[in-house]
Design a protein around this motif. Structure first.
Motif, mmCIF file in Angstrom:
data_model
loop_
_atom_site.group_PDB
_atom_site.id
_atom_site.type_symbol
_atom_site.label_atom_id
_atom_site.label_comp_id
_atom_site.label_asym_id
_atom_site.label_seq_id
_atom_site.Cartn_x
_atom_site.Cartn_y
_atom_site.Cartn_z
ATOM 1 N N LYS A 221 0.800 -1.228 0.000
ATOM 2 C CA LYS A 221 0.000 0.000 0.000
ATOM 3 C C LYS A 221 0.827 1.270 0.000
ATOM 4 O O LYS A 221 0.427 2.263 -0.609
ATOM 5 C CB LYS A 221 -0.944 -0.002 1.214
ATOM 6 N N ILE A 222 1.953 1.243 0.678
ATOM 7 C CA ILE A 222 2.693 2.508 0.781
ATOM 8 C C ILE A 222 3.906 2.606 -0.125
ATOM 9 O O ILE A 222 4.440 3.691 -0.322
ATOM 10 C CB ILE A 222 3.156 2.792 2.238
ATOM 11 N N GLU A 223 4.349 1.482 -0.664
ATOM 12 C CA GLU A 223 5.546 1.524 -1.497
ATOM 13 C C GLU A 223 5.161 1.554 -2.978
ATOM 14 O O GLU A 223 4.207 0.901 -3.391
ATOM 15 C CB GLU A 223 6.418 0.293 -1.239
ATOM 16 N N ILE A 224 5.932 2.282 -3.733
ATOM 17 C CA ILE A 224 5.707 2.304 -5.174
ATOM 18 C C ILE A 224 6.109 0.941 -5.750
ATOM 19 O O ILE A 224 5.366 0.322 -6.507
ATOM 20 C CB ILE A 224 6.554 3.414 -5.839
ATOM 21 N N ASP A 225 7.267 0.469 -5.328
ATOM 22 C CA ASP A 225 7.722 -0.851 -5.739
ATOM 23 C C ASP A 225 7.958 -1.707 -4.495
ATOM 24 O O ASP A 225 9.027 -1.655 -3.889
ATOM 25 C CB ASP A 225 9.028 -0.704 -6.535
ATOM 26 N N PRO A 226 6.960 -2.494 -4.101
ATOM 27 C CA PRO A 226 7.031 -3.243 -2.852
ATOM 28 C C PRO A 226 8.266 -4.139 -2.759
ATOM 29 O O PRO A 226 8.708 -4.478 -1.663
ATOM 30 C CB PRO A 226 5.762 -4.090 -2.886
ATOM 31 N N LYS A 227 8.801 -4.503 -3.895
ATOM 32 C CA LYS A 227 9.967 -5.406 -3.850
ATOM 33 C C LYS A 227 11.248 -4.648 -3.516
ATOM 34 O O LYS A 227 12.202 -5.221 -3.014
ATOM 35 C CB LYS A 227 10.120 -6.119 -5.193
ATOM 36 N N ASN A 228 11.254 -3.380 -3.825
ATOM 37 C CA ASN A 228 12.387 -2.544 -3.450
ATOM 38 C C ASN A 228 11.899 -1.397 -2.586
ATOM 39 O O ASN A 228 11.838 -0.266 -3.023
ATOM 40 C CB ASN A 228 13.087 -1.977 -4.696
ATOM 41 N N PRO A 229 11.537 -1.742 -1.356
ATOM 42 C CA PRO A 229 10.889 -0.735 -0.506
ATOM 43 C C PRO A 229 11.792 0.461 -0.239
ATOM 44 O O PRO A 229 12.988 0.310 -0.013
ATOM 45 C CB PRO A 229 10.609 -1.502 0.787
ATOM 46 N N ARG A 230 11.164 1.605 -0.294
ATOM 47 C CA ARG A 230 11.898 2.842 -0.050
ATOM 48 C C ARG A 230 11.699 3.290 1.397
ATOM 49 O O ARG A 230 12.565 3.885 1.995
ATOM 50 C CB ARG A 230 11.337 3.917 -0.987
ATOM 51 N N TYR A 231 10.528 2.993 1.939
ATOM 52 C CA TYR A 231 10.225 3.444 3.296
ATOM 53 C C TYR A 231 10.422 2.338 4.327
ATOM 54 O O TYR A 231 11.183 2.484 5.259
ATOM 55 C CB TYR A 231 8.783 3.949 3.372
ATOM 56 N N LEU A 232 9.679 1.262 4.146
ATOM 57 C CA LEU A 232 9.674 0.214 5.167
ATOM 58 C C LEU A 232 10.758 -0.810 4.837
ATOM 59 O O LEU A 232 10.540 -1.730 4.049
ATOM 60 C CB LEU A 232 8.282 -0.429 5.205
#
Lengths: 230, 230
Positions: A207-218
């Motif tokens: 939900k919060i990451e643009i690319d869940p596989k390369n998370p920027r936040y979490l």
DNA sequence: AAAAATCTTAAGACTTTCTTAAGTTCCGCG
DNA sequence: CGCGGAACTTAAGAAAGTCTTAAGATTTTT
């Protein structure tokens, strides 16, 4: 009375435990400390919305501790003491305590006073020492509205997801083990909960990451836990 | 401690006068009332920042008076009573009093408590943190007239409905759990009240929303509670 | 006594949470 | 380097929980 953390400071375990039981029953989370020193530590580690503090304690007594806390924060403090002489009451209130209960006390009275103070805080809209709005590189958290947004676009999180995000975002850059996360969000000891947390992390990233596989936040910290990037 | 008006409500003149002397000494102005009825009158006549109220009084007793005042205003109230039994203390605090002092009392303690409450108010910046008129995207609330309107068209709400709307509208965007709502509107601990609140929410939506199924104002936050959209 | 307001019950729709199980990545060591 | 195991990720569906709505019983007000 949800989502409040009360710090109970007393050197007697039975008293701490008794208070904890009663407060838990009201949906209030309790954090315990044995003395003033420990209390100050706990205060740094997590958001605390109210303190119930004994006066007579080893190491750092209640009055001195109250003083030290008041230098930094404006959290409501309820003083708890065996002394019932008026002078002590007056002293307690003068140094900045918000209320005073004498031992032996009726648990119901203490609970009523705790709730009365917390209610006041809700009314004010902000609890001191707890920031209500956090922005980490475009990922924002509004604690009042329980809302998370990314670059202004609101993200719909489930309650558990929200709590995890709130925990991580409240301490940016700090790593929380899966166990820490479980215990703080679920408020119960974790047992075989590894995957449960992992699944939620996954959903949050979706939900919060643009690319869940390369998370920027979490981010994951291998072998240790997860953290929210500063 | 300047420019504060404290209303002292007690049927015994000596007590009223004694308190007045001590408070005056602190630069606090005192207004006296003999009973609940007179207290309500004085409240309407002038700005009062705090109330010291006896419980045992002719005509309208302290508990009932506190209740009546709380329906309208959020002034701090310190209950003063000869009864020292715990149940009375609890009752006093539950109905919305902010503090409790038992007779016979040490004047210094009472003064300390009065100042403690007033200090809190200074901290807040506003005496009455309550605005009287709120407009949220066309949904308006007039606290004096107890009137809710949508785009100018007055909406007829029942008392409970009104209180719920007032609570939510007073803190736009803030999420209140069903429990919070229940405790703050009914002023008693909630027990099995989930559906009760839900039903009222439904009725309110029927009245204030154009399309109750897709509410624009009164939103649910899944698993957490309800809020009024900012 | 009628009307209005409030509360209770309950069923169905919908959302969230947990569990299981399989896939992938990372790290140390031969 | 590449193999093995531990740590992490992902998917899908069953189970649990929450919300909405309706209808009628009860209480309060008029």
């Amino acid at each position: 009375m949800n989502d409040f953390n009360v710090l109970v400071v007393d050197d007697e375990k039975e008293i701490r435990d008794a208070i904890e039981i009663y407060l838990k029953n009201e949906g209030i989370t309790v954090v315990q400390a044995r003395d003033g020193i420990e209390a100050l530590e706990k205060l740094d580690e997590q958001p605390i919305h109210l303190i119930v503090m004994d006066i007579m304690m080893p190491k750092l007594d209640g009055i001195s501790t109250t003083f030290k806390i008041r230098e930094q924060k404006n959290i409501p403090i309820i003083i708890l003491s065996a002394k019932s002489e008026d002078t002590d009451k007056v002293l307690g209130l003068q140094i900045g305590a918000d209320d005073y209960v004498t031992k032996p006390f009726n648990p119901l009275e203490l609970i009523a006073r705790v709730k009365s103070q917390l209610r006041r805080y809700i009314t004010l809209g902000t609890y001191e020492g707890k920031r209500n709005f956090i922005d980490l590189n475009g990922l924002t958290l509004d604690k009042e509205a329980k809302e998370v947004a990314i670059n202004g676009d609101s993200v719909k999180l489930t309650p558990i997801e929200y709590k995890i995000v709130e925990l991580l975002m409240s301490y940016p850059g700090r790593v929380f083990s899966i166990n820490d996360i479980y215990e703080r969000v679920w408020k119960e000891p974790s047992y075989n909960a590894e995957n449960t947390v992992a699944v939620h992390i996954r959903k949050i990233r979706e939900k919060i990451e643009i690319d869940p596989k390369n998370p920027r936040y979490l981010k994951v910290v291998w072998g240790i836990g997860y953290k929210m990037e500063k």
